[in-house]
Enzyme design. Structure first.
Site, PDB file in Angstrom:
ATOM      1  N   ASP A 235       0.865  -1.184   0.000  1.00  0.00           N
ATOM      2  CA  ASP A 235       0.000   0.000   0.000  1.00  0.00           C
ATOM      3  C   ASP A 235       0.896   1.226   0.000  1.00  0.00           C
ATOM      4  O   ASP A 235       2.024   1.159  -0.488  1.00  0.00           O
ATOM      5  CB  ASP A 235      -0.950  -0.039   1.211  1.00  0.00           C
ATOM      6  CG  ASP A 235      -2.280   0.665   0.934  1.00  0.00           C
ATOM      7  OD1 ASP A 235      -2.250   1.858   0.602  1.00  0.00           O
ATOM      8  OD2 ASP A 235      -3.335   0.027   1.042  1.00  0.00           O
ATOM      9  N   HIS A 258       2.010   1.923  -3.201  1.00  0.00           N
ATOM     10  CA  HIS A 258       1.093   2.885  -3.801  1.00  0.00           C
ATOM     11  C   HIS A 258       1.681   4.291  -3.816  1.00  0.00           C
ATOM     12  O   HIS A 258       0.952   5.267  -3.958  1.00  0.00           O
ATOM     13  CB  HIS A 258      -0.240   2.889  -3.045  1.00  0.00           C
ATOM     14  CG  HIS A 258      -1.016   1.620  -3.194  1.00  0.00           C
ATOM     15  ND1 HIS A 258      -2.298   1.475  -2.715  1.00  0.00           N
ATOM     16  CD2 HIS A 258      -0.704   0.432  -3.753  1.00  0.00           C
ATOM     17  CE1 HIS A 258      -2.734   0.247  -2.969  1.00  0.00           C
ATOM     18  NE2 HIS A 258      -1.772  -0.399  -3.601  1.00  0.00           N
TER      19      HIS A 258
END
Length: 412
Positions: A235, A258
């Site tokens: 993430d 991310h």
């Protein structure tokens, strides 16, 4: 010199390094430094025995010590199994130094968390002057949680939150340095309401497919520096949330993950504030997004005085994003008249390649919009030599010089 560092000398990191070295090697300081070893409190370190009771006994003495520096040794060549444990302050010493030389592992199965609050595996709260430094590894054993984040039989659709590996709450003058964190059930670490801290030379690692395994989450905190670390996870590499200010991020290698995000802000119409965030000298490789500001419709407050400088993208998806229509699940997304104000954002000295054709995406709210966006020497090309990239703007105001793809869509 004691060590080599970046050209810009970091006085606070130098101070903490000298503090640690003095506590270990300088004769005549025994009266100001008291040392404790978890083995002296019954810890076994075989990776199978629950060593949490021994760690808590040791922590009690460490925290009650009135020495200038109270040092807890977690020895090398040992693996300590800990169940969910909270190390609470305030402590009486000026500095509480955890020397992490060995490894710490979480329980293998979710059932071993039964009876505990599962939001946190290892928590530190109200500990001022906390230093965790060493070359040990913290293994969250998170794979058991990634497919099913709940414990036991639960109703379909239940929303469960697996444990964050390390949480720091109201820890002032915090330093985290040198260690490795792998495979957390959720985030590697969160800082909440912490002031004046340095995070440096860490390795935070989890598979790119592992859900919600953020590297570092910062919320409600001020004057935090994240330096010279590798973060490859499932993430956000670093996420900066509401109430944070004076956040400096330098020398981060990010990917998979991310990217580096500010937000999401304004969830459920809340008023959120983030300001004075500076990201510099970072490389993002094959990340799902690059550098991103994300806000929900209907929120209040602002995100301002933010800069991204000397950033390199290597085959990143969506390298530059401002998304004021954030709605990750794409269901029940609402269009509101109120929005968080995004202003004074600078992108300078940025280059690299994009896996998507929309390399710059400035989706600003139709009512409030984004103002004073500055692009200077930004060059992003397609990772596919046969493909072109473009920019998109919606109610975005600012100036762009020496920028490709062109930002003619940017309003004055």
């Amino acid at each position: 010199m004691l060590f080599k560092s970046s050209p810009k000398f970091d006085i606070m990191e130098f101070f903490f390094t000298v503090l640690i070295i003095l506590s270990v090697v300088t004769p005549g300081l025994s009266s100001t430094t008291t040392t404790f070893n978890v083995l002296q409190y019954g810890a076994i370190g075989d990776g199978k025995t629950n060593d949490s009771p021994a760690f808590l006994k040791a922590w009690k003495d460490v925290c009650q010590s009135k020495s200038h520096i109270s040092r807890l040794i977690i020895p090398a060549k040992r693996t300590f199994l800990l169940k969910p444990t909270t190390f609470s302050g305030p402590c009486k010493s000026n500095y509480t130094y955890i020397q992490l030389l060995g490894d710490i592992v979480a329980p293998e199965t979710k059932s071993e968390y039964s009876g505990f609050h599962t939001n946190t595996w290892l928590g530190f709260s109200y500990v001022n002057g906390l230093i965790i430094s060493g070359k040990g590894t913290i293994d969250g054993k998170g794979s058991a949680w990634w497919q099913q984040p709940c414990i036991g039989n639960v109703k379909s659709g239940a929303n469960c939150r697996p444990p964050t590996a390390l949480t720091f709450y109201r820890c002032y003058h915090l330093q985290l340095k040198g260690f490795t964190s792998i495979n957390p059930a959720r985030s590697h670490m969160t800082l909440t309401s912490c002031n004046n801290g340095i995070i440096s030379k860490l390795r935070l690692i989890a598979p790119g497919t592992s859900p919600n395994t953020d590297g570092i989450d910062i919320s409600g905190s001020t004057d935090i520096r994240v330096l010279n670390s590798f973060i490859g996870t499932g993430d956000d590499c670093i996420a900066i949330s509401a109430g944070s200010s004076k956040i400096n991020i330098t020398g981060i290698t990010c990917g998979p993950g991310h990217g580096i995000s500010i937000g999401s802000l304004g969830t459920r119409g809340e008023t959120d504030i983030v300001e004075d965030v500076h990201v510099k000298n970072c490389t993002l490789t094959e990340t799902l997004t690059g550098v991103r500001i994300k806000t929900w419709q209907g929120g209040g407050g602002y995100a301002r005085r933010i800069s991204f400088e000397k950033i390199k993208f290597v085959r990143a998806n969506s390298p530059i994003i401002i998304d004021q229509f954030y709605c990750p699940h794409r269901s029940d997304c609402q269009n509101k008249t109120q929005a968080i104000k995004v202003s004074d954002v600078t992108y300078k000295g940025i280059f690299g390649t994009s896996l998507t054709d929309k390399a710059i995406n400035l989706s600003c709210d139709q009512n409030v919009g984004c103002s004073n966006l500055v692009f200077d020497h930004v060059y992003i090309t397609s990772a596919d030599p046969k493909q072109k990239v473009f920019s998109y703007c919606h109610n975005a105001h600012g100036i762009a010089t020496h920028t490709k793809p062109s930002l003619k869509c940017l309003l004055k």
